[in-house]
Design a protein around this motif. Structure first.
Motif, PDB file in Angstrom:
ATOM      1  N   SER A 105       0.831  -1.209   0.000  1.00  0.00           N
ATOM      2  CA  SER A 105       0.000   0.000   0.000  1.00  0.00           C
ATOM      3  C   SER A 105       0.864   1.257   0.000  1.00  0.00           C
ATOM      4  CB  SER A 105      -0.871   0.025   1.257  1.00  0.00           C
ATOM      5  OG  SER A 105      -0.062   0.219   2.401  1.00  0.00           O
ATOM      6  N   GLY A 106       0.256   2.364  -0.391  1.00  0.00           N
ATOM      7  CA  GLY A 106       0.944   3.645  -0.327  1.00  0.00           C
ATOM      8  C   GLY A 106       1.339   3.982   1.104  1.00  0.00           C
ATOM      9  N   SER A 107       0.469   3.619   2.048  1.00  0.00           N
ATOM     10  CA  SER A 107       0.777   3.905   3.457  1.00  0.00           C
ATOM     11  C   SER A 107       2.027   3.156   3.912  1.00  0.00           C
ATOM     12  CB  SER A 107      -0.409   3.512   4.340  1.00  0.00           C
ATOM     13  OG  SER A 107      -1.562   4.244   3.982  1.00  0.00           O
ATOM     14  N   VAL A 110       5.027   4.992   2.473  1.00  0.00           N
ATOM     15  CA  VAL A 110       5.343   6.227   3.202  1.00  0.00           C
ATOM     16  C   VAL A 110       6.044   5.899   4.521  1.00  0.00           C
ATOM     17  CG1 VAL A 110       4.303   8.135   4.484  1.00  0.00           C
ATOM     18  CG2 VAL A 110       3.562   7.657   2.137  1.00  0.00           C
ATOM     19  N   TYR A 139      -1.289  14.626   1.875  1.00  0.00           N
ATOM     20  CA  TYR A 139      -1.908  13.345   2.244  1.00  0.00           C
ATOM     21  C   TYR A 139      -0.867  12.253   2.038  1.00  0.00           C
ATOM     22  CZ  TYR A 139      -5.067   9.419   2.693  1.00  0.00           C
ATOM     23  OH  TYR A 139      -5.665   8.247   3.126  1.00  0.00           O
ATOM     24  N   HIS A 140      -0.607  11.479   3.069  1.00  0.00           N
ATOM     25  CA  HIS A 140       0.431  10.454   2.965  1.00  0.00           C
ATOM     26  C   HIS A 140      -0.024   9.118   3.533  1.00  0.00           C
ATOM     27  CE1 HIS A 140       3.181  13.486   1.495  1.00  0.00           C
ATOM     28  NE2 HIS A 140       2.825  14.266   2.484  1.00  0.00           N
ATOM     29  N   GLY A 141      -1.332   8.849   3.447  1.00  0.00           N
ATOM     30  CA  GLY A 141      -1.827   7.558   3.895  1.00  0.00           C
ATOM     31  C   GLY A 141      -2.230   7.574   5.355  1.00  0.00           C
ATOM     32  N   GLU A 194       4.136  15.706  -1.711  1.00  0.00           N
ATOM     33  CA  GLU A 194       3.668  15.192  -2.997  1.00  0.00           C
ATOM     34  C   GLU A 194       4.103  16.202  -4.071  1.00  0.00           C
ATOM     35  OE1 GLU A 194      -0.025  15.389  -0.635  1.00  0.00           O
ATOM     36  OE2 GLU A 194      -0.841  14.118  -2.232  1.00  0.00           O
ATOM     37  N   ASP A 227       6.423  12.036  -2.438  1.00  0.00           N
ATOM     38  CA  ASP A 227       5.405  10.992  -2.367  1.00  0.00           C
ATOM     39  C   ASP A 227       4.654  10.985  -3.697  1.00  0.00           C
ATOM     40  OD1 ASP A 227       3.331   9.292  -1.899  1.00  0.00           O
ATOM     41  OD2 ASP A 227       2.720  10.186   0.019  1.00  0.00           O
ATOM     42  N   VAL A 229       2.687   8.660  -4.902  1.00  0.00           N
ATOM     43  CA  VAL A 229       1.647   7.626  -4.913  1.00  0.00           C
ATOM     44  C   VAL A 229       0.549   7.963  -5.940  1.00  0.00           C
ATOM     45  CG1 VAL A 229      -0.218   6.603  -3.525  1.00  0.00           C
ATOM     46  CG2 VAL A 229       2.112   6.653  -2.638  1.00  0.00           C
ATOM     47  N   ILE A 230       0.198   9.232  -6.082  1.00  0.00           N
ATOM     48  CA  ILE A 230      -0.765   9.618  -7.125  1.00  0.00           C
ATOM     49  C   ILE A 230      -0.044  10.074  -8.393  1.00  0.00           C
ATOM     50  CG2 ILE A 230      -2.466  11.377  -7.800  1.00  0.00           C
ATOM     51  CD1 ILE A 230      -3.700  11.171  -5.038  1.00  0.00           C
ATOM     52  N   LYS A 256      -0.490   2.703  -6.210  1.00  0.00           N
ATOM     53  CA  LYS A 256      -1.575   2.954  -7.170  1.00  0.00           C
ATOM     54  C   LYS A 256      -1.245   2.629  -8.644  1.00  0.00           C
ATOM     55  CE  LYS A 256      -3.687   6.541  -4.240  1.00  0.00           C
ATOM     56  NZ  LYS A 256      -4.985   6.114  -3.800  1.00  0.00           N
TER      57      LYS A 256
HETATM   58  C1  LIG Z   1       0.143  10.804  -1.959  1.00  0.00           C
HETATM   59  C2  LIG Z   1      -0.391   9.599  -1.241  1.00  0.00           C
HETATM   60  N1  LIG Z   1       0.403   8.940  -0.390  1.00  0.00           N
HETATM   61  C3  LIG Z   1      -0.016   7.839   0.259  1.00  0.00           C
HETATM   62  C4  LIG Z   1      -1.290   7.346   0.058  1.00  0.00           C
HETATM   63  C5  LIG Z   1      -1.733   6.122   0.793  1.00  0.00           C
HETATM   64  O1  LIG Z   1      -1.897   5.052  -0.058  1.00  0.00           O
HETATM   65  P1  LIG Z   1      -2.762   3.773   0.412  1.00  0.00           P
HETATM   66  O2  LIG Z   1      -4.167   4.223   0.531  1.00  0.00           O
HETATM   67  O3  LIG Z   1      -2.517   2.766  -0.685  1.00  0.00           O
HETATM   68  O4  LIG Z   1      -2.184   3.307   1.701  1.00  0.00           O
HETATM   69  C6  LIG Z   1      -2.143   7.990  -0.842  1.00  0.00           C
HETATM   70  C7  LIG Z   1      -3.512   7.485  -1.089  1.00  0.00           C
HETATM   71  O5  LIG Z   1      -4.343   8.126  -1.696  1.00  0.00           O
HETATM   72  C8  LIG Z   1      -1.697   9.153  -1.502  1.00  0.00           C
HETATM   73  O6  LIG Z   1      -2.482   9.828  -2.351  1.00  0.00           O
END
Ligand SMILES: Cc1ncc(COP(=O)(O)O)c(C=O)c1O
Length: 401
Positions: A105-107, A110, A139-141, A194, A227, A229-230, A256
């Motif tokens: 996962s993104g979380s 991070v 936003y970082h999860g 981000e 970050d 992730v997006i 993602k």
């Molecule tokens: C920039 C960013 N980092 C981390 C996350 C967390 O990812 P996850 O929901 O897969 O844990 C997200 C989720 O939207 C995100 O947009």
């Protein structure tokens, strides 16, 4: 009646029957259990780059699972799919000679990046560097690290004590960042940002902002974590936001779009300079996940990145973006929205009022966008057709009038 299923980011008392049951997807369309179609203008949750129902990825996953469904890559094991996807990710990143740590996962990505940043400094004899600078709207999860790194205050509340040593600066206030560095520079492990803030409302950085963060980090011996992730995997019109903005981070998190969501896969790209610090003989890196390097997720990544490459979807983001911008500019000219912002194929229409009722009307008409405060976010599959973008814009017009 609620069911056993406890939904994420949802009213906990909402009856299960009130949720929309999505049963099928094809390209940029998804279908609910009544057969109604929706344009998926948010790529599910900012992740579906190649569109739904791509049998190329499904077949690759199925073939892998028939051979080996799963096996871990903790020492002494490895697998071909994990090696291959890490190579493909590094090659497309600003760190072709870097290393790629994998999670789901993104979380997880991070939290891993935050731990790597702190341990990097410890290993260089600088154990006092624990501070991490975060940005408002970031936003970082939702793991404890990512929750602590978030600049969206309501998401940080209600969980008790979070991870200490985070400092927040205004999201486009480079001067505030400079002040924090002037006061605490020798204790700052990293800045996390981000490239384009996504879930916090689609805020591209102001000109020179990311460059400015890079300079502050360089001047004070801190690491820059982007970050992605997006933003990663084509969303900005380059493979990564780092390349779009011409800024080279030390660590990059991704998730993602790496698999377009076909299976969960995430990770951290370490620059050569960072990875070298961990590569001393005998040093054991003591972090990782059961599903780090899961072969089915990794072949989904390989197949997805190959599809994106073969179909030129990274540059196609610019075409998609042009069509969305044309539409949003017309909405603004007609006074239906206050303004718009975004880059590549990620945008927000600013309404200047609660976006949820408008989103509900748009959803009713068969288009999925995401309300964030007073704006509606648009982040569609990179295969979306011009007609489908037209349907998104026409539906917004009809519902905003
Ligand atoms: C920039 C960013 N980092 C981390 C996350 C967390 O990812 P996850 O929901 O897969 O844990 C997200 C989720 O939207 C995100 O947009």
């Amino acid at each position: 009646m609620t069911n056993a299923l406890f939904h994420p980011f949802a009213p906990a008392a909402k009856p299960e029957d009130d949720f929309i049951n999505i049963v099928r997807g094809e390209g940029s369309l998804v279908f609910d259990d009544s057969g109604k179609d929706y344009v998926d203008a948010l790529g599910s949750l900012w992740y579906c780059q190649v569109g739904h129902g791509r049998t190329e990825i499904v077949d690759a996953i199925s073939a892998q699972m028939r051979k080996l469904e799963s096996f871990n890559i903790f020492d002494p094991f490895t697998n071909e799919a994990a090696v291959r996807v890490a190579d493909m990710i590094a090659e497309r990143s600003p760190h072709p000679d870097g290393r790629v740590f994998l999670g789901s996962s993104g979380s997880e990505a991070v939290d891993s990046a935050l731990k790597i940043a702190r341990q990097y400094h410890q290993k260089r004899g600088d154990a006092d560097r624990q501070l991490v600078v975060r940005r408002t709207n970031g936003y970082h999860g939702t793991n404890f690290g990512g929750t602590s790194a978030q600049g969206i205050a309501p998401n940080r509340e209600g969980w008790g004590d979070l991870v200490p040593h985070f400092l927040e600066v205004g999201h486009d206030d480079l001067e505030a960042a400079a002040t924090v560095f002037a006061e605490h520079g020798d204790r700052i492990a990293a800045v996390i940002s981000e490239p384009v803030q996504g879930a916090g409302g689609v805020h591209p950085p102001i000109d020179g902002y990311l460059d400015g963060l890079r300079r502050l980090c360089d001047d004070h011996g801190s690491l820059l974590i982007l970050d992605e992730v997006i933003c990663g995997f084509g969303r900005t019109g380059e493979w990564f936001g780092a390349q779009h903005y011409g800024v080279t981070p030390d660590l990059m998190t991704f998730a993602k779009g790496v698999t377009s969501g076909y299976l969960p896969l995430s990770g951290v790209i370490l620059s050569r300079g960072v990875s070298e610090v961990f590569e001393e003989p005998g040093f054991i890196f003591r972090s990782g996940y059961t599903y780090s390097g899961h072969p089915a997720s990794c072949v989904a990544g390989v197949a997805n990145l190959q599809l994106m490459t073969d179909e030129g979807l990274v540059s196609r983001a610019n075409h998609v973006g042009e069509k969305i911008r044309e539409g949003l500019a017309a909405l603004e000219a007609d006074g239906l929205i206050e303004s718009w912002r975004g880059t590549g194929a990620i945008y927000a229409a600013e309404l200047g009022r609660d976006a949820i009722p408008v989103r509900n009307d748009i959803l009713q008409e068969g288009v999925i966008v995401r309300p964030i405060g007073t704006c509606l976010a648009i982040c569609p599959p990179l295969v979306i057709t011009d007609e489908e973008v037209g349907r998104v814009i026409d539906t917004m017009v009809a519902c905003l009038k």
